[in-house]
Design a protein around this motif. Structure first.
Motif: not given
Lengths: 208, 434
Positions: A85, A89, A124, A126-127, A196, A199-200, B91, B95, B244-246, B250-254, B269, B318
């Motif tokens: 990934l 990117m 770890a 990736c976001d 990121p 964000l959720g 990931c 966090p 969510l990545s790649g 808007n990537p991130g944790q949900f 997102s 990803q």
């Protein structure tokens, strides 16, 4: 090099964390790196004595794990993620340009001993791709230019602070002590989370 | 209304969320009083009844794992947390621990009490120094508050917790390799049975749980089984972190109930990278067979993903758009598995090496169509033939990519090179900077 009485006593305290002393081998190897910068023969011998292991047994463990280095790295060890990934990117482009910029190969160290580079696997984050680590601190959302600036500043002895980490980047040896479980008192520095990560939560609260 | 359900992430937006004070302020460390006033078996039953399943990839019911520990056996028991988060794409635990390490510690106290362990360990990967600092500080603060150590809350329960820092080996995320590593050996998987519940750390009964699984326990104890089971789907209960990545805007944790779909997550997102379209994605890290745009509505729970031919894994989504070369992506993952193979089992050690050789040729447009069958043949000789699942993971992206994108492999051969420009896939291209 010979180890000081204080250093040897810290090693004893590391051993005492565990029900069985062999379990201390990994933090002890991190600790040796915090003194010598890499896993030296002297370090291996002392760990062997402390844990009542043959040096071959300690070496066998040390060589299994990529974070234990068999030769010196820079004061600032730069890891560029080139797992799929991050590579896609931009990690591949960053890695190639930094090797060229510093005129070193993978696992190489600059002549002044300040900066070393290796390509790393998924870290770890990736976001926050593409991700670069320095002394295993997060530098998020990197570009070719931002990473060049980062390594140049590190060579000049003035690296920027990590994106999510302490206020000031510590050296390889200093951070190795943290990995050995020796507190540097910096846990409260830096952000609790980057955008990121949040964000959720923001979306759940109705944020745009 | 948003489908998101922030529980673990509920207070991450507070600047000091990682401190003991913030955790207490937000109602933390109240579940242990409740748990320690229950009988240990009642705590296990509560976690069983909640239906909580392992969030580290395998999805095994957490309460059942706890229930497998033999009781009254006069042996030491150990509670071990797997914080060696290294599966490509994954990931979430990192966090979580950076923003709130105390919720893990509270879960560890409850879990250790339940299985009657007086010694617990957190095995954390070594490449995340600041997270190590945060967890170490949290442990020290918990000791100072009397929540670790002797006679916790005056209930006669003793618990020591040690943070153990790894040193860069993906394989140590496999629970038996983790235990060997924690014992001071090279991290190589053990043949099972015996399972860790019978002979784990130091050959004693041991529970090994993922960070997110353990961190979910305090909320279950506090809010009850009915609260937890009201979320999710029939066999996949509760909430979980989706990463969510790649190639997304808007990537991130949900954090959402199990069973949400990628389509819904993308809507929340902000969608695929503007001007591009979804090509392929992983539902749960690189070891889970890839999906395509045909799978946008697959419910992301254990059963739904499995029925569609993949695995929920770590919920590491990803996302790759049409600029990404499938052969390059798969080659890179395969190189990862080759690098991380511990070398113990021959099919994995040798097989991953050969897979890389064949894929390198294919990416460069060399070789022949017969090499595609050779890849599948190699996978067939690797999968299920080793002690652990690393080799199975290595085969997943290869087999699934050939299923959905066989023509793209052939296009490489026809062109005699990779037909993609890798720069178009980078973020620099979309941002207009280099």
């Amino acid at each position: 090099m010979a180890y000081t009485v204080e250093q040897v006593s810290i090693m004893d305290s590391i051993i005492n964390r565990y029900p069985r002393k062999r379990s201390a081998i990994m933090p002890l190897l991190h600790f040796v790196q915090s003194i010598d910068g890499y896993v030296t023969n002297e370090g291996i011998e002392l760990i062997g004595q402390k844990l009542e292991l043959a040096t071959a047994e300690v070496t066998a463990v040390s060589t299994f794990y990529t974070q234990y280095k068999s030769k010196p790295v820079g004061d600032y060890h730069v890891g560029i993620c080139t797992n799929t990934l991050c590579a896609v990117m931009g990690g591949d482009a960053i890695f190639e340009s930094i090797k060229e910029h510093l005129d070193i190969e993978n696992d190489g160290v600059t002549n002044d001993g300040k900066v070393s580079v290796e390509h790393i696997e998924c870290n770890a984050a990736c976001d926050y791709a593409p991700v670069v680590m320095v002394n295993w601190e997060f530098y998020d959302n990197q570009t070719v230019q931002s990473t060049k600036d980062l390594v140049d500043a590190a060579r000049a002895g003035n690296p920027p602070a990590p994106t999510r980490g302490p206020n000031k980047l510590r050296t390889w040896k200093e951070n190795s002590a943290v990995l050995a479980g020796i507190s540097d008192g910096l846990a409260n520095e830096g952000v609790q989370a980057g955008e990121p990560t949040l964000l959720g939560l923001k979306k759940a609260k109705g944020g745009a | 209304m948003s489908k998101l359900t922030p529980v673990l992430s509920a207070n991450w937006d507070q600047k000091d969320s990682f401190t003991f004070e913030a955790y207490k302020r937000n109602g933390g460390y109240t579940a242990i009083a409740k748990a320690l006033s229950m009988k240990p078996d009642e705590v296990i039953q509560t976690v069983k009844d909640s239906g909580l399943r392992g969030r580290g990839g395998a999805g095994f019911p957490t309460g059942n794992k706890w229930g497998f520990i033999p009781q009254g056996d006069n042996k030491e028991h150990y509670f071990v947390v797997n914080a060696d988060e290294s599966e490509p794409g994954t990931c979430k635990d990192t966090p979580l621990l950076m923003a709130n390490p105390h919720v893990l510690i509270e879960g560890i106290i409850i879990g250790s009490y339940a299985i009657r362990a007086n010694h617990a360990f957190i095995y954390i990967r070594g490449e995340i120094t600041h997270v190590v600092r945060r967890v170490q500080q949290a442990i020290e603060d918990a000791y100072k508050a009397g929540l670790l150590g002797k006679n916790i809350l005056g209930k006669g329960f003793d618990l020591d917790l040690v943070l153990h820092v790894g040193a860069g080996a993906y394989i140590c995320g496999e629970e038996t390799a983790l235990l060997d590593s924690l014992e001071g050996f090279r991290g190589q998987p053990r043949l099972r049975p015996p399972f860790p519940a019978i002979a784990g750390l130091y050959a004693k009964p041991t529970v090994v749980n993922n960070v997110e699984s353990v961190a979910s326990v305090p909320a279950i104890i506090n809010n009850g089984v009915a609260w937890f089971t009201a979320m999710g789907t029939e066999k996949s209960k509760g909430f979980t972190l989706y990463s969510l990545s790649g190639h997304v805007n808007n990537p991130g944790q949900f954090e959402a109930p199990l069973g949400i779909t990628l389509r819904e997550l993308l809507e929340i997102s902000g969608g695929i990278r503007t001007g591009h379209k979804l090509k392929f994605w992983t539902p749960g890290g690189s070891s889970t067979p890839i999906f395509t745009d045909a799978h946008l509505d697959v419910p992301l729970d254990y059963e739904g993903v499995s029925a569609a031919g993949s695995m929920l894994g770590t919920k590491a989504l990803q996302i790759f758009d049409e600029t990404t070369c499938i052969v390059r992506a798969v080659l890179r993952w395969t190189e990862f598995y080759k690098h991380e193979s511990c070398g113990k089992c021959t099919p994995c050690r040798e097989g991953t090496w050969w897979l890389v050789q064949v894929l390198k040729d294919l990416e460069a447009g060399r070789g022949s169509e017969a090499d595609l069958d050779k890849l599948l043949d190699l996978c067939d000789n690797i999968m299920g033939r080793s002690f652990c699942a690393l080799a199975d993971g290595a085969a997943s992206p290869i087999i699934s990519s050939l299923k959905y994108f066989r023509q793209e492999y052939l296009d490489h051969l026809a062109a005699g090179k990779c037909p993609f420009d890798p720069m178009t896939a980078t973020l620099f291209e979309s941002a207009g900077v280099k």
